[in-house]
Motif scaffolding. Structure first.
Motif, short mmCIF file in Angstrom:
data_model
loop_
_atom_site.label_atom_id
_atom_site.label_comp_id
_atom_site.label_asym_id
_atom_site.label_seq_id
_atom_site.Cartn_x
_atom_site.Cartn_y
_atom_site.Cartn_z
N LYS A 54 0.86 -1.19 0.00
CA LYS A 54 0.00 0.00 0.00
C LYS A 54 0.90 1.24 0.00
CE LYS A 54 -4.26 -1.76 0.79
NZ LYS A 54 -5.50 -1.43 0.08
N ALA A 55 0.65 2.14 -0.93
CA ALA A 55 1.50 3.33 -1.02
C ALA A 55 1.39 4.21 0.21
CB ALA A 55 1.12 4.14 -2.27
N GLY A 56 0.25 4.16 0.87
CA GLY A 56 0.07 4.97 2.06
C GLY A 56 -1.17 4.55 2.82
N MET A 57 -1.35 5.14 3.99
CA MET A 57 -2.51 4.85 4.83
C MET A 57 -3.58 5.91 4.59
SD MET A 57 -2.48 4.61 9.00
CE MET A 57 -3.90 3.93 9.90
N PRO A 58 -4.83 5.50 4.42
CA PRO A 58 -5.89 6.50 4.24
C PRO A 58 -5.88 7.49 5.40
CG PRO A 58 -6.73 4.32 3.73
CD PRO A 58 -5.36 4.13 4.33
N ARG A 59 -5.92 8.77 5.09
CA ARG A 59 -5.81 9.80 6.14
C ARG A 59 -6.96 9.73 7.13
NH1 ARG A 59 -4.24 15.28 2.98
NH2 ARG A 59 -4.43 16.13 5.08
N GLU A 60 -8.14 9.35 6.67
CA GLU A 60 -9.28 9.24 7.60
C GLU A 60 -9.07 8.09 8.58
OE1 GLU A 60 -11.96 11.16 8.21
OE2 GLU A 60 -10.95 12.57 6.88
N GLU A 61 -8.46 7.00 8.10
CA GLU A 61 -8.17 5.87 8.99
C GLU A 61 -7.11 6.27 10.02
OE1 GLU A 61 -6.34 1.31 8.80
OE2 GLU A 61 -7.03 2.28 6.96
N LEU A 62 -6.10 7.00 9.57
CA LEU A 62 -5.06 7.49 10.48
C LEU A 62 -5.69 8.38 11.55
CD1 LEU A 62 -2.09 8.01 11.30
CD2 LEU A 62 -2.02 9.80 9.56
N LYS A 63 -6.56 9.28 11.13
CA LYS A 63 -7.21 10.19 12.07
C LYS A 63 -8.02 9.43 13.11
CE LYS A 63 -10.25 14.27 12.00
NZ LYS A 63 -10.99 15.21 11.12
N SER A 64 -8.69 8.37 12.68
CA SER A 64 -9.53 7.60 13.60
C SER A 64 -8.72 6.84 14.64
CB SER A 64 -10.41 6.62 12.81
OG SER A 64 -9.62 5.55 12.28
N ARG A 65 -7.43 6.60 14.35
CA ARG A 65 -6.60 5.82 15.27
C ARG A 65 -5.73 6.69 16.18
NH1 ARG A 65 -3.58 1.11 12.13
NH2 ARG A 65 -2.78 0.84 14.24
N ILE A 66 -5.70 7.98 15.93
CA ILE A 66 -4.95 8.89 16.80
C ILE A 66 -5.79 9.20 18.03
CG2 ILE A 66 -4.02 11.22 17.03
CD1 ILE A 66 -2.22 9.52 15.36
N LYS A 67 -5.23 8.97 19.20
CA LYS A 67 -5.97 9.18 20.44
C LYS A 67 -5.51 10.47 21.14
CE LYS A 67 -6.44 4.21 21.31
NZ LYS A 67 -6.12 3.10 22.23
N TYR A 68 -6.35 10.90 22.05
CA TYR A 68 -6.01 12.02 22.94
C TYR A 68 -5.69 13.32 22.23
CZ TYR A 68 -5.28 7.74 25.57
OH TYR A 68 -5.42 6.48 26.10
N VAL A 69 -6.40 13.59 21.15
CA VAL A 69 -6.25 14.89 20.49
C VAL A 69 -7.60 15.26 19.89
CG1 VAL A 69 -5.55 13.92 18.27
CG2 VAL A 69 -4.92 16.26 18.84
N ALA A 70 -7.92 16.54 19.95
CA ALA A 70 -9.18 16.99 19.37
C ALA A 70 -9.19 16.66 17.88
CB ALA A 70 -9.33 18.50 19.57
N LYS A 71 -10.34 16.22 17.38
CA LYS A 71 -10.44 15.78 16.00
C LYS A 71 -10.80 16.91 15.03
CE LYS A 71 -9.51 11.34 16.32
NZ LYS A 71 -8.98 11.24 17.66
N GLY A 72 -10.93 18.12 15.52
CA GLY A 72 -11.30 19.23 14.65
C GLY A 72 -10.10 19.99 14.15
N LYS A 73 -10.14 21.31 14.33
CA LYS A 73 -9.08 22.18 13.84
C LYS A 73 -7.73 21.83 14.44
CE LYS A 73 -11.04 25.11 10.98
NZ LYS A 73 -10.59 25.26 9.58
N GLN A 74 -7.70 21.48 15.74
CA GLN A 74 -6.42 21.19 16.37
C GLN A 74 -5.72 20.02 15.67
OE1 GLN A 74 -6.26 19.51 20.34
NE2 GLN A 74 -4.40 20.67 20.84
N TYR A 75 -6.48 18.99 15.34
CA TYR A 75 -5.90 17.85 14.63
C TYR A 75 -5.33 18.30 13.28
CZ TYR A 75 -5.41 13.41 12.21
OH TYR A 75 -4.89 12.35 11.49
#
Length: 222
Positions: A54-75
């Motif tokens: 796989k050339a890369g990881m889908p950015r939405e999947e990466l976002k869903s696996r990142i913990k302890y950070v706001a998922k809006g503008k801060q992310y």
């Protein structure tokens, strides 16, 4: 107001010392940002190990696996910061670790070269998926080619070069005329209705265009 000035002065002092980093209209501690760097690289590294083609990881999947950070503008600001400093790389809807590259066998490289050749030759009227990749071995290589192709839907894959050209033509026409119709876009690309529909639907999905009756108008997002 006085208390606010004290806080801002303290933040400015901490920023000057490198203790906090400004992200848009908020701040993050330098130690916390370092933890985030490690977290992003750990998740990407794990993905690359499990999916080496796989050339890369889908950015939405990466976002869903990142913990302890706001998922809006801060992310979004954290991602922008990590990209700017070279901690992670993003391309299209994908992300990857900077030191990762797909390693093909000789046979896989031949398949990749053939797929790219076919897509470049097809231009805005590429072969259907079943003709382009008739077996699982070919599909596995195709899945690794997000760096040079765009999947418009389950049956249509287009070379990124032609996708970007079509997008530029569509944007220029819509900006100049206020909108663009399916027929205008089809004729502009000298392709069939099938491919013009797939491209416009993809732009709609990305939020670049909005369908209004028989035409598309721009949303301002490019």
């Amino acid at each position: 107001q006085g208390e606010k000035d004290v806080v801002l002065a303290k933040l400015a002092d901490m920023k000057a010392q490198g203790a906090v980093i400004e992200l848009g209209q908020s701040y993050i501690g330098a130690e916390r940002l370092e933890e985030m760097r490690k977290e992003f690289l750990r998740i990407l590294g794990d993905f690359h190990q499990k999916a080496p083609l796989k050339a890369g990881m889908p950015r939405e999947e990466l976002k869903s696996r990142i913990k302890y950070v706001a998922k809006g503008k801060q992310y979004d600001f954290i991602v922008e910061k990590l990209v700017a400093e070279g901690t992670i790389l993003v391309f299209g809807s994908m992300a990857k670790a900077p030191n990762f590259n797909v390693a093909y066998t000789k046979d896989q490289q031949k398949i990749r070269d053939q797929i790219e050749k076919e897509l470049l030759a097809g231009g805005w009227s590429p072969k259907p998926m079943k003709e382009l990749c008739p077996d699982k071995k070919c599909l596995a290589v195709l899945d690794s080619m997000d760096d040079c192709l765009i999947r418009l839907d389950s049956d249509i894959v287009m070379h990124r070069e032609y996708y970007e050209k079509a997008k530029a033509l569509m944007l220029a026409h819509a900006k100049a005329n206020g909108s663009i119709s399916l027929a205008e876009f089809r004729d502009m690309l000298s392709t069939s209705r099938k491919y013009a529909v797939a491209l416009l639907a993809f732009y709609d999905k990305l939020g670049i265009t909005l369908r209004q009756e028989d035409v598309r108008v721009l949303t301002g997002k490019e």
